[in-house]
Write a protein that holds these residues in place. Structure first.
Motif, mmCIF file in Angstrom:
data_model
loop_
_atom_site.group_PDB
_atom_site.id
_atom_site.type_symbol
_atom_site.label_atom_id
_atom_site.label_comp_id
_atom_site.label_asym_id
_atom_site.label_seq_id
_atom_site.Cartn_x
_atom_site.Cartn_y
_atom_site.Cartn_z
ATOM 1 N N PRO A 96 0.804 -1.223 0.000
ATOM 2 C CA PRO A 96 0.000 0.000 0.000
ATOM 3 C C PRO A 96 0.836 1.272 0.000
ATOM 4 O O PRO A 96 0.311 2.359 -0.152
ATOM 5 C CB PRO A 96 -0.800 -0.124 1.299
ATOM 6 C CG PRO A 96 0.098 -0.907 2.209
ATOM 7 C CD PRO A 96 0.860 -1.861 1.320
ATOM 8 N N LEU A 97 2.155 1.131 0.193
ATOM 9 C CA LEU A 97 3.044 2.306 0.265
ATOM 10 C C LEU A 97 4.216 2.111 -0.698
ATOM 11 O O LEU A 97 5.381 2.064 -0.286
ATOM 12 C CB LEU A 97 3.552 2.501 1.694
ATOM 13 C CG LEU A 97 2.483 2.689 2.777
ATOM 14 C CD1 LEU A 97 3.098 2.586 4.161
ATOM 15 C CD2 LEU A 97 1.776 4.028 2.598
ATOM 16 N N PRO A 98 3.951 2.041 -1.993
ATOM 17 C CA PRO A 98 5.021 1.730 -2.952
ATOM 18 C C PRO A 98 6.063 2.825 -3.080
ATOM 19 O O PRO A 98 7.146 2.580 -3.633
ATOM 20 C CB PRO A 98 4.257 1.542 -4.266
ATOM 21 C CG PRO A 98 3.002 2.335 -4.104
ATOM 22 C CD PRO A 98 2.641 2.209 -2.655
ATOM 23 N N HIS A 99 5.755 4.025 -2.588
ATOM 24 C CA HIS A 99 6.725 5.118 -2.696
ATOM 25 C C HIS A 99 7.749 5.092 -1.564
ATOM 26 O O HIS A 99 8.694 5.893 -1.576
ATOM 27 C CB HIS A 99 6.002 6.463 -2.702
ATOM 28 C CG HIS A 99 5.165 6.705 -1.494
ATOM 29 N ND1 HIS A 99 4.012 6.004 -1.239
ATOM 30 C CD2 HIS A 99 5.312 7.578 -0.452
ATOM 31 C CE1 HIS A 99 3.474 6.430 -0.108
ATOM 32 N NE2 HIS A 99 4.247 7.379 0.388
ATOM 33 N N THR A 192 12.618 7.326 0.644
ATOM 34 C CA THR A 192 11.492 7.515 -0.273
ATOM 35 C C THR A 192 11.968 7.408 -1.714
ATOM 36 O O THR A 192 13.073 7.851 -2.053
ATOM 37 C CB THR A 192 10.844 8.894 -0.037
ATOM 38 O OG1 THR A 192 10.483 9.001 1.350
ATOM 39 C CG2 THR A 192 9.603 9.084 -0.887
ATOM 40 N N VAL A 193 11.108 6.841 -2.569
ATOM 41 C CA VAL A 193 11.445 6.615 -3.969
ATOM 42 C C VAL A 193 10.589 7.516 -4.849
ATOM 43 O O VAL A 193 9.371 7.612 -4.657
ATOM 44 C CB VAL A 193 11.205 5.145 -4.359
ATOM 45 C CG1 VAL A 193 11.554 4.919 -5.829
ATOM 46 C CG2 VAL A 193 12.012 4.219 -3.463
ATOM 47 N N TYR A 194 11.221 8.178 -5.809
ATOM 48 C CA TYR A 194 10.486 8.936 -6.825
ATOM 49 C C TYR A 194 10.453 8.121 -8.097
ATOM 50 O O TYR A 194 11.497 7.789 -8.668
ATOM 51 C CB TYR A 194 11.157 10.289 -7.086
ATOM 52 C CG TYR A 194 10.532 11.061 -8.227
ATOM 53 C CD1 TYR A 194 9.180 11.394 -8.196
ATOM 54 C CD2 TYR A 194 11.285 11.446 -9.333
ATOM 55 C CE1 TYR A 194 8.591 12.091 -9.243
ATOM 56 C CE2 TYR A 194 10.711 12.153 -10.372
ATOM 57 C CZ TYR A 194 9.369 12.467 -10.324
ATOM 58 O OH TYR A 194 8.789 13.153 -11.356
ATOM 59 N N ARG A 195 9.261 7.770 -8.553
ATOM 60 C CA ARG A 195 9.114 6.887 -9.703
ATOM 61 C C ARG A 195 8.730 7.646 -10.980
ATOM 62 O O ARG A 195 8.141 7.073 -11.890
ATOM 63 C CB ARG A 195 8.080 5.812 -9.399
ATOM 64 C CG ARG A 195 8.438 4.981 -8.175
ATOM 65 C CD ARG A 195 7.514 3.798 -7.984
ATOM 66 N NE ARG A 195 7.818 3.088 -6.755
ATOM 67 C CZ ARG A 195 8.785 2.189 -6.617
ATOM 68 N NH1 ARG A 195 9.553 1.896 -7.659
ATOM 69 N NH2 ARG A 195 9.012 1.589 -5.463
ATOM 70 N N LYS A 196 9.021 8.929 -11.008
ATOM 71 C CA LYS A 196 8.756 9.750 -12.190
ATOM 72 C C LYS A 196 7.294 9.692 -12.610
ATOM 73 O O LYS A 196 6.956 9.569 -13.787
ATOM 74 C CB LYS A 196 9.663 9.318 -13.358
ATOM 75 C CG LYS A 196 11.144 9.568 -13.103
ATOM 76 C CD LYS A 196 11.984 9.241 -14.316
ATOM 77 C CE LYS A 196 13.457 9.536 -14.034
ATOM 78 N NZ LYS A 196 14.318 9.236 -15.203
#
Length: 425
Positions: A96-99, A192-196
């Motif tokens: 639920p928190l892929p970022h 935290t990941v930024y997936r564009k």
């Protein structure tokens, strides 16, 4: 409204013939020649700055913070812990928190969490002061799982010695909208990941591509919109506000329709009738519809009666020289529904009624010059003096259409006469 305009708005289908453009002067790349803009092309390209509009969610919800459970385990047992946590999630265990990174080494935690966990107990000091063989794992939103369930699941893992570490930390609920924001959240909350992508509005690549498509000639069309606005003001039919509609395709950008404001055209005893249908945006869209219907009538031999301008509430017949000249030209596209995929350039931010008309006509892009903080329907910013929140109608999930929108920072275009900030455009 003229019969043709009404039929077009109902049917949404029409045809037209292409202009014979071979005898006209060669335009700048990407812009089809037209006598209404040929004098502007040498001086009005690549001017001003396009500022993408923010959605209501981007303005208000990108800092929603919730509490999440985290635990820690020896690195060799991380998969076992993750599988146990996945079993607590509904819907087949989807993250639920892929970022947020599921796992984080002690060295990758934000500084304040390192300090906190180091001082909590002897195990924490050992983990954070030596070469660690442990890893921290995010369990999930504290609203979705209970601490009791979490304890029961983790207590079955032998490596945790029936004493699992569980605590809560604040986390951003929604994904970051930029690499910079992801870096800030990694330092403040959790890696935290930024997936564009952009969960709060149009995808960044879509905005970037749209900006590239229009940046060269946006200033040209906005200059024409200003010229239309001034002509409407000088003719005494309305305020200094104008709209231009273009089509962009394989043949380049082509003028389709334009209109100035006409709210004063049927002024009675010194009072304006405040008729929304006389706003420049709705007039321009109606003229585009009439062009399509005009071709339909010609191709089928139907004769349409002219509008009765003794009192025509829609004011969708051309009233100024520029309007008449543009209206006489044929629509460059034979097919399509109203303004589907077309671009609108307007001197002022459209009001709520016109904004909804833009959506219903299926416009593809819109650029406006002057932000109307009190009456505009596209902006998401809070309105001044307790006027409530902007509606951000260009991109709302609950509506069945959305489009890209920009504010254009004026350059090389004379300022228009000021209008009252409560004016609806």
């Amino acid at each position: 409204m003229a019969e043709g305009s009404y039929m077009k708005m109902c049917d949404g289908i029409g045809e037209t013939s292409l202009d014979n453009l071979s005898k006209l002067p060669t335009p700048a790349p990407g812009v089809r020649p037209n006598p209404l803009i040929d004098d502007l092309i040498p001086h009005q390209l690549n001017r001003g700055v396009l500022i993408p509009m923010k959605t209501t969610q981007e303005v208000r919800q990108d800092h929603t913070i919730v509490q999440a459970y985290i635990t820690r385990a020896p690195t060799k047992s991380a998969n076992e812990v993750i599988c146990a946590l996945r079993g607590l999630r509904p819907e087949g265990g989807a993250n639920p928190l892929p970022h947020l990174r599921t796992c984080a080494k002690p060295i990758d935690l934000p500084a304040h969490l390192k300090t906190q966990f180091m001082n909590d107990d002897p195990v924490g000091r050992q983990i954070h002061t030596a070469k660690s063989t442990w890893i921290y794992i995010i369990a999930g939103d504290a609203r979705d799982i209970s601490k009791k369930e979490l304890l029961e699941a983790l207590s079955t893992i032998e490596a945790l010695d029936c004493r699992p570490f569980i605590t809560t930390i604040p986390i951003p609920l929604l994904a970051p909208t930029s690499q910079v924001q992801a870096a800030m959240w990694s330092a403040q909350f959790w890696p935290t990941v930024y997936r564009k992508n952009n969960p709060l509005g149009p995808h960044p690549s879509m905005v970037g591509r749209g900006t590239e498509e229009i940046k060269e000639d946006a200033s040209l069309w906005m200059t024409l919109a200003h010229r239309v606005a001034l002509q409407a003001k000088e003719a005494g039919i309305g305020e200094a506000m104008g709209a231009v509609i273009i089509q962009r395709g394989e043949n380049g950008a082509e003028l389709v329709g334009l209109a100035g404001d006409a709210r004063k055209h049927q002024e009675r005893h010194g009072a304006m009738l405040n008729n929304t249908m006389t706003h420049c945006v709705l007039r321009a869209m109606s003229m585009v519809a009439q062009k399509l219907v005009r071709h339909e009538h010609r191709s089928t031999g139907v004769t349409a009666e002219k509008a009765n301008l003794v009192y025509d509430c829609f004011q969708d017949q051309p009233l100024t020289d520029l309007e008449r000249r543009c209206f006489a030209q044929e629509h460059p596209n034979k097919e399509g529904y109203l303004c589907h995929g077309l671009e609108l350039y307007v001197t002022h931010e459209p009001c709520v009624a016109c904004s909804m008309g833009i959506l219903h006509s299926r416009m593809g892009k819109i650029v406006f010059c002057h932000h109307m903080a009190r009456t505009g329907g596209l902006s998401s910013d809070d309105r001044p003096d307790g006027g409530g929140r902007g509606l951000g109608l260009f991109w709302r999930r609950e509506l069945n259409w959305s489009l890209l929108a920009w504010e254009w920072e004026r350059e090389n275009v004379p300022a228009l006469p000021l209008i009252h900030p409560t004016t609806h455009v």
